[in-house]
Structures are given as structure tokens and as C-alpha cells.
Design a protein around this motif. Structure first.
Motif, PDB file in Angstrom:
ATOM      1  N   ARG A 228       0.857  -1.195   0.000  1.00  0.00           N
ATOM      2  CA  ARG A 228       0.000   0.000   0.000  1.00  0.00           C
ATOM      3  C   ARG A 228       0.883   1.231   0.000  1.00  0.00           C
ATOM      4  NH1 ARG A 228      -3.160   2.050   5.452  1.00  0.00           N
ATOM      5  NH2 ARG A 228      -3.374   4.217   4.792  1.00  0.00           N
ATOM      6  N   LEU A 229       0.478   2.268  -0.739  1.00  0.00           N
ATOM      7  CA  LEU A 229       1.281   3.489  -0.792  1.00  0.00           C
ATOM      8  C   LEU A 229       0.387   4.686  -1.095  1.00  0.00           C
ATOM      9  CD1 LEU A 229       4.352   3.871  -0.420  1.00  0.00           C
ATOM     10  CD2 LEU A 229       4.512   4.113  -2.883  1.00  0.00           C
ATOM     11  N   GLY A 230       0.541   5.754  -0.319  1.00  0.00           N
ATOM     12  CA  GLY A 230      -0.158   7.011  -0.549  1.00  0.00           C
ATOM     13  C   GLY A 230       0.839   8.136  -0.663  1.00  0.00           C
ATOM     14  N   ASN A 231       1.021   8.888   0.438  1.00  0.00           N
ATOM     15  CA  ASN A 231       2.030   9.946   0.447  1.00  0.00           C
ATOM     16  C   ASN A 231       3.427   9.354   0.332  1.00  0.00           C
ATOM     17  OD1 ASN A 231       0.727  12.685   1.053  1.00  0.00           O
ATOM     18  ND2 ASN A 231      -0.240  11.357   2.587  1.00  0.00           N
ATOM     19  N   PRO A 232       4.315  10.021  -0.397  1.00  0.00           N
ATOM     20  CA  PRO A 232       5.673   9.499  -0.526  1.00  0.00           C
ATOM     21  C   PRO A 232       6.384   9.459   0.821  1.00  0.00           C
ATOM     22  CG  PRO A 232       5.538  11.744  -1.370  1.00  0.00           C
ATOM     23  CD  PRO A 232       4.130  11.282  -1.132  1.00  0.00           C
ATOM     24  N   LEU A 233       7.139   8.390   1.033  1.00  0.00           N
ATOM     25  CA  LEU A 233       8.037   8.212   2.169  1.00  0.00           C
ATOM     26  C   LEU A 233       7.338   7.965   3.502  1.00  0.00           C
ATOM     27  CD1 LEU A 233      10.692  10.928   1.236  1.00  0.00           C
ATOM     28  CD2 LEU A 233      10.935   8.451   1.019  1.00  0.00           C
TER      29      LEU A 233
ATOM     30  N   LEU B 236       1.162  26.189  -5.195  1.00  0.00           N
ATOM     31  CA  LEU B 236       0.055  25.458  -4.579  1.00  0.00           C
ATOM     32  C   LEU B 236      -0.366  24.224  -5.348  1.00  0.00           C
ATOM     33  CD1 LEU B 236      -2.163  28.478  -3.496  1.00  0.00           C
ATOM     34  CD2 LEU B 236      -0.344  27.327  -2.227  1.00  0.00           C
ATOM     35  N   GLN B 237       0.145  24.060  -6.573  1.00  0.00           N
ATOM     36  CA  GLN B 237      -0.211  22.856  -7.314  1.00  0.00           C
ATOM     37  C   GLN B 237       0.703  21.691  -6.964  1.00  0.00           C
ATOM     38  OE1 GLN B 237       0.737  22.226 -11.324  1.00  0.00           O
ATOM     39  NE2 GLN B 237      -0.940  20.781 -11.637  1.00  0.00           N
ATOM     40  N   GLY B 238       1.754  21.940  -6.188  1.00  0.00           N
ATOM     41  CA  GLY B 238       2.733  20.903  -5.892  1.00  0.00           C
ATOM     42  C   GLY B 238       2.458  20.186  -4.587  1.00  0.00           C
ATOM     43  N   PHE B 239       3.289  19.188  -4.310  1.00  0.00           N
ATOM     44  CA  PHE B 239       3.163  18.389  -3.101  1.00  0.00           C
ATOM     45  C   PHE B 239       3.182  19.281  -1.858  1.00  0.00           C
ATOM     46  CE2 PHE B 239       4.987  15.868   0.372  1.00  0.00           C
ATOM     47  CZ  PHE B 239       4.089  14.822   0.388  1.00  0.00           C
ATOM     48  N   PRO B 240       2.303  19.008  -0.861  1.00  0.00           N
ATOM     49  CA  PRO B 240       1.462  17.824  -0.684  1.00  0.00           C
ATOM     50  C   PRO B 240       0.095  17.884  -1.360  1.00  0.00           C
ATOM     51  CG  PRO B 240       1.326  19.170   1.271  1.00  0.00           C
ATOM     52  CD  PRO B 240       2.315  19.844   0.361  1.00  0.00           C
ATOM     53  N   ASN B 241      -0.123  18.888  -2.227  1.00  0.00           N
ATOM     54  CA  ASN B 241      -1.361  18.914  -3.009  1.00  0.00           C
ATOM     55  C   ASN B 241      -1.162  18.047  -4.242  1.00  0.00           C
ATOM     56  OD1 ASN B 241      -3.906  19.539  -3.981  1.00  0.00           O
ATOM     57  ND2 ASN B 241      -3.199  21.414  -4.987  1.00  0.00           N
ATOM     58  N   GLY B 242      -1.420  16.734  -4.077  1.00  0.00           N
ATOM     59  CA  GLY B 242      -1.049  15.790  -5.118  1.00  0.00           C
ATOM     60  C   GLY B 242       0.464  15.653  -5.167  1.00  0.00           C
ATOM     61  N   ARG B 243       0.953  15.072  -6.218  1.00  0.00           N
ATOM     62  CA  ARG B 243       2.391  14.933  -6.413  1.00  0.00           C
ATOM     63  C   ARG B 243       2.684  14.932  -7.901  1.00  0.00           C
ATOM     64  NH1 ARG B 243       6.270   9.715  -4.840  1.00  0.00           N
ATOM     65  NH2 ARG B 243       8.251  10.657  -5.484  1.00  0.00           N
ATOM     66  N   ARG B 244       3.472  15.905  -8.332  1.00  0.00           N
ATOM     67  CA  ARG B 244       3.915  15.964  -9.717  1.00  0.00           C
ATOM     68  C   ARG B 244       5.242  15.228  -9.854  1.00  0.00           C
ATOM     69  NH1 ARG B 244       3.592  22.441  -9.692  1.00  0.00           N
ATOM     70  NH2 ARG B 244       5.080  21.909  -8.050  1.00  0.00           N
ATOM     71  N   LEU B 245       5.613  14.912 -11.075  1.00  0.00           N
ATOM     72  CA  LEU B 245       6.868  14.202 -11.291  1.00  0.00           C
ATOM     73  C   LEU B 245       8.062  15.037 -10.858  1.00  0.00           C
ATOM     74  CD1 LEU B 245       6.058  12.669 -14.794  1.00  0.00           C
ATOM     75  CD2 LEU B 245       6.130  11.454 -12.611  1.00  0.00           C
ATOM     76  N   THR B 246       7.939  16.367 -10.946  1.00  0.00           N
ATOM     77  CA  THR B 246       9.074  17.249 -10.643  1.00  0.00           C
ATOM     78  C   THR B 246       9.141  17.674  -9.181  1.00  0.00           C
ATOM     79  OG1 THR B 246       7.750  19.148 -11.345  1.00  0.00           O
ATOM     80  CG2 THR B 246       9.193  18.151 -12.996  1.00  0.00           C
ATOM     81  N   ASP B 247       8.184  17.273  -8.368  1.00  0.00           N
ATOM     82  CA  ASP B 247       8.209  17.674  -6.954  1.00  0.00           C
ATOM     83  C   ASP B 247       9.332  16.962  -6.209  1.00  0.00           C
ATOM     84  OD1 ASP B 247       6.071  19.404  -7.185  1.00  0.00           O
ATOM     85  OD2 ASP B 247       4.577  17.907  -6.631  1.00  0.00           O
ATOM     86  N   ASP B 248      10.135  17.737  -5.485  1.00  0.00           N
ATOM     87  CA  ASP B 248      11.279  17.205  -4.742  1.00  0.00           C
ATOM     88  C   ASP B 248      10.798  16.776  -3.351  1.00  0.00           C
ATOM     89  OD1 ASP B 248      13.753  16.561  -3.742  1.00  0.00           O
ATOM     90  OD2 ASP B 248      14.712  18.443  -4.329  1.00  0.00           O
ATOM     91  N   VAL B 249      10.133  15.636  -3.308  1.00  0.00           N
ATOM     92  CA  VAL B 249       9.387  15.277  -2.099  1.00  0.00           C
ATOM     93  C   VAL B 249      10.285  14.957  -0.917  1.00  0.00           C
ATOM     94  CG1 VAL B 249       7.330  14.552  -3.358  1.00  0.00           C
ATOM     95  CG2 VAL B 249       9.121  12.877  -2.881  1.00  0.00           C
ATOM     96  N   LEU B 250      11.496  14.481  -1.137  1.00  0.00           N
ATOM     97  CA  LEU B 250      12.369  14.200   0.005  1.00  0.00           C
ATOM     98  C   LEU B 250      12.736  15.498   0.713  1.00  0.00           C
ATOM     99  CD1 LEU B 250      13.962  12.283   1.763  1.00  0.00           C
ATOM    100  CD2 LEU B 250      15.864  12.465   0.163  1.00  0.00           C
TER     101      LEU B 250
END
Length: 496
Positions: A241-246, A371-385
Motif C-alpha cells: 500500500r502506498l499514498g504519500n511518498p516516504l 500550490l499545485q505541488g506536493f502535498p497537493n497531489g504529487r507531480r513528477l518534478t516535486d522534490d518530495v524528500l
């Protein structure tokens, strides 16, 4: 642990408004990490018969209102006569030289009703190499199929889009920030399912104007596992199961991960171990011990808002206090038709589909004013770490980035560009991850454009106030109702 069964091991989930088709949303889920491109002769595939699911909760009750399910079967023409994956050049998915491929059915499930969206689709194969597959982009295009009711889907191999330095797990970048700047996943591939559908297909009551927020998570189930509570129905049991990254990696303790992978979001509000580790997270304590950076005061209701409820001024809290991040962003509670009494805190990625596409995305997402970036969804370019490291250190509450960690992992973009049309992911790498230098030693890298990486300059945008600051969100902005969509330009090269 699920790491021992990589074909059903979720790696990442992405959800974003499609930049080139802004009346649609793109959903992406990846499996089978660390696919070395030269991994023949068997290469890589989805597990036959397993359920690869992307789930949607549009009313906030922590249950899947919609499930998109891919189920794969093998089409193996080798008949015990050869070890080869292909016995000649492959220019088309239908070529007889492609001896092994996978077909799939994509089904949409809404409660007790289901309908087949794709019957007998063909997944793109593993990229064997330039001699065998001189134009992999052509194979990808052939694997993009229309879905019943509108939209399109892709299944097959892609370059792993997650960019980060995994030495974060070596005492947080070596205990002295000396281990940064290397994209550990550069050059590796993954197995991907991607789906692009109209926003209205995901929204509560089919109305993405009144109800623009949805929750998303992926899950995988398979046959033959011995667990106490089957989750997938019949003889299928959920194993990943996976939702939010990490979150899966950083929140549950090691001995809690199997239970988390077998659970559903509806279980989260009753999972006191999970709640405790969100309200009293381990990572800030580790950082305090290693770097003398004081951990934020607990309980961390800000993390509960980010991960369990979504960000909203009236988001339900676990202790009935006021939501600490006073902004309306991405909680299903913002949907006009949601019954607030039925809202259940749960861990999932949440997307407000009404937020306009950003013409020039900021890799730090909401923390960077985008506001379109993480944690509002996740785009490929979002630096989530880098985003989550700062969030764990309290940046979402204070609006101040921790200076000692401001450079993050120094991996700010993917090693190869993403495409500007569906499925947006880069083509799989077909070059060995480890190159041998003149002394016969692995160099640990690959040529540029095929998975290589180099240190990158870091630019952080500091926030003057917390996420609720009026200057940050814009005067009078209520994200759940904003509908204007500015034009979008994409500077990235097409992965096709």
C-alpha cells in the motif's frame, strides 16, 4: 517484508492535473524498484494474476469509492525452446520476434458495480537494448490505449522518476552532510501503470466544480499469501500500500510495516501505533541527536493534518483542537457535498483538482509557494524528500526552513527530462547503471541522458509566514472553489 517480493512492491504514487489537458487528471503508480537495465535474460514484468490498484476516495470516509485495477497475464511464445526474451529486432508490439510480453485487463470498480475499460491491452516490454529495440518510443506509443468513457492508459517499463539521494538512510547524509548530491535511482527503471481520465470521473457525484478534492493511494494484492484478514476479496490478499511518498518508509517502525502494507486507509484512525508515530515522529529526534537541531514540540498535529486529513481550516483533528495549518488546500472536507460527520482521518495522497496548473513549477511545491505541488497531489518534478524533511522539521507550521538542512539532498531534478505528453515519464534506460573505469572499478554512474547525474545548484524559496499566511496563499484565495486556469508552457523534452 514486501521488499522480498519486488513485483508487487509499490514504489511511488503520483497524481496531478495534466499540464497539457487541464480538464483531466493523470494518475501514476510504480512497482518493482531498482530494475537494472541489463537484467536479462528474464528482465522484468508484472506478477501475473496480481491486482495492481489505484484507489480514489472522493468523500473522505477513508474507503475506495473508485478502484482502477490492472491484472496481467503472460504471453510467452518460447515454448521451452529458447532462453531469449526476443530473437530479433522488435519494432512493434505485435512482432513475432518479441517472444515474451504481457497483456492486461483494466477494470473500473465503483462499489458493487464494475466495467472493463481496456480488454486485452498489451504492456510495453522491458527495454532489452538498442540492438533489440532501436525505437522504444514507438513501442511506448503503441502501448498507450484509449479507455472506455474517455481518457487513456499506459502499462509497461519506464525510467524511475523518483530522484533523491538514498544516503539519507546512512545517519541522515552521513551524520555530517557529507553524503549528498548523488541521485541513487539514476539509471534504474520501474514497472508503471498510468491513467489519464476526466476530472469529473474522479469527483464526488461527478461534479469537480463543487467537489474538487480526491484522495489517492495504490495497493497490490496477490494470491497465496497467509494473512489474518484478506483485503482484496476472494483469494486475493493485500500485500502492499502506498499514498504519500516516504510515509511507508519513515513513519511505521520496521516491525509495523507488514501490518501497514496489509491495511487500508479505513484502518488508520484505529491504528494507535501509526497515529503515535505521526504525532511523535522519530525522524526529528534522529536529526536532533545527529545535528543538534531541536525537534519541534509534540504532538505534531501539523503532520497529522498533512498526512491524515488534508490541509483545511476546518480539518477534523485527532484531539478536537483547531487545525494548526489554517489554509484551505486539499482535504475532502472542502467538497461541498461531503458529509462532515462521515469524514475519517486516513493516510493517502490528496489532490485539489481545481488548483490551476503552474506555468513554472517550483520543486518545493507548497513550501515554495507553488500550490499545485506536493502535498497537493504529487507531480513528477516535486522534490518530495526535501519537502518532507523540512515538513518533519516543522516548516509547514513556522514557514521557516531549517538553515542547516536548507540544501536538502542536493538532488533537485530527475537525471533525465520528463515528457510533456502522457504518460510524461521518461523512456526506460537501456544503459548499465555501473560503468567500469580505466582501473576496472565501478564508477557508480551512467552516461548523461541515460541515468547519469551531477551536483546541482540549490535555490530555496523562504516563506515569510506559516502556510496560513495571507501573503503566501493570496488574498481571498479559497482553493476549493478557484476555477481560473492560466495558459501553461512546458520547457521539457518529450519522453516519446
Amino acid at each position: 517484508m514486501i521488499a522480498g517480493d519486488p513485483e508487487v512492491d509499490n514504489t511511488d504514487v503520483y497524481a496531478f492535473v495534466s499540464p497539457d489537458k487541464q480538464d483531466t487528471v493523470t494518475l501514476i503508480a510504480n512497482w518493482l524498484p531498482f530494475e537494472e537495465p541489463n537484467g536479462g535474460p528474464n528482465f522484468y514484468f508484472f506478477k501475473p494474476g496480481a491486482h495492481y490498484d489505484i484507489n480514489i476516495d472522493n468523500n473522505g470516509d477513508a474507503k475506495a469509492d473508485i478502484t482502477y485495477r490492472w491484472v496481467f497475464t503472460n504471453d510467452d511464445k518460447r515454448d521451452g525452446t529458447t532462453f531469449l526474451y526476443n530473437n530479433g529486432v522488435v519494432n512493434n508490439l505485435t512482432d513475432p520476434t518479441l517472444l515474451f510480453k504481457q497483456n492486461y485487463t483494466l477494470t473500473e470498480i465503483r462499489g458493487s458495480e464494475s466495467r472493463v475499460l481496456v480488454q486485452n491491452g498489451t504492456a510495453a516490454p522491458s527495454d532489452v537494448g538498442p540492438a533489440s529495440m532501436p525505437d522504444y518510443g514507438r513501442l511506448r506509443q503503441q502501448a498507450i490505449l484509449p479507455v472506455e468513457g474517455g481518457g487513456q492508459t499506459y502499462a509497461g517499463q519506464t525510467e524511475d522518476p523518483f530522484f533523491l539521494d538514498l544516503r539519507v538512510f546512512d545517519l541522515i547524509y552521513g551524520g555530517n552532510l557529507s553524503e549528498r548530491g548523488q541521485d541513487t535511482l539514476a539509471g534504474y527503471n520501474v514497472q508503471t501503470v498510468a491513467l489519464q481520465v476526466p476530472k469529473s470521473a474522479l469527483a464526488l457525484n461527478g461534479d469537480d466544480t463543487r467537489n474538487p478534492v480526491v484522495g489517492i493511494w495504490s495497493s497490490t494484492s496477490q494470491q497465496g499469501m497467509q494473512v489474518s484478514e484478506p483485503r482484496a476479496g476472494g483469494d486475493q490478499v493485500q500485500v502492499s500500500r502506498l499514498g504519500n511518498p516516504l510515509v511507508n518508509e519513515l513513519v511505521p517502525a520496521a516491525n509495523q510495516k507488514d501490518a501497514f502494507n496489509a491495511s487500508t486507509p479505513a484502518d488508520d484512525s484505529k491504528n494507535q501505533q501509526l497515529i503515535n508515530r505521526i504525532l511523535n515522529p522519530e525522524l526529528p529526534q534522529v536529526i536532533q541527536k545527529l545535528y543538534n537541531i531541536p525537534a519541534p514540540a509534540m504532538p505534531r498535529n501539523d503532520l497529522a493534518e498533512i498526512f491524515l486529513t488534508g490541509i483545511a481550516k476546518n480539518a477534523p483533528t485527532l484531539d478536537n483542537t483547531k487545525a494548526p495549518i489554517q489554509a484551505d488546500l486539499n482535504s475532502q472536507i472542502l467538497n461541498a457535498d461531503v458529509n462532515a460527520a462521515s469524514f475519517v482521518p486516513s493516510e493517502m495522497l490528496r489532490l485539489n483538482m481545481s488548483v490551476p496548473v503552474t506555468a513554472n513549477p517550483n520543486r518545493l511545491g507548497v513550501l515554495g509557494g507553488d500550490l499545485q505541488g506536493f502535498p497537493n497531489g504529487r507531480r513528477l518534478t516535486d522534490d518530495v524528500l526535501d519537502i518532507e524533511l523540512q515538513a518533519f522539521e516543522g516548516a509547514a507550521q513556522t514557514g521557516q526552513l531549517v538553515p542547516a538542512l536548507a540544501a536538502g539532498d542536493e538532488v533537485n531534478t530527475n537525471n533525465v527530462p520528463f515528457g510533456n505528453t502522457f504518460p510524461y515519464l521518461a523512456l526506460p534506460s537501456n544503459v548499465a547503471v555501473n560503468q567500469i573505469d580505466a582501473d576496472g572499478m565501478p564508477s557508480g554512474g551512467v552516461p548523461s541522458g541515460a541515468g547519469g547525474t551531477a551536483p546541482r545548484a540549490v535555490t530555496w524559496i523562504r516563506i515569510a509566514g506559516g502556510l496560513g499566511a495571507a501573503g503566501f496563499f493570496g488574498a481571498g484565495l479559497l482553493l476549493g472553489r478557484r476555477r481560473n486556469r492560466p495558459a501553461v508552457t512546458s520547457p521539457r523534452a518529450d519522453g516519446n
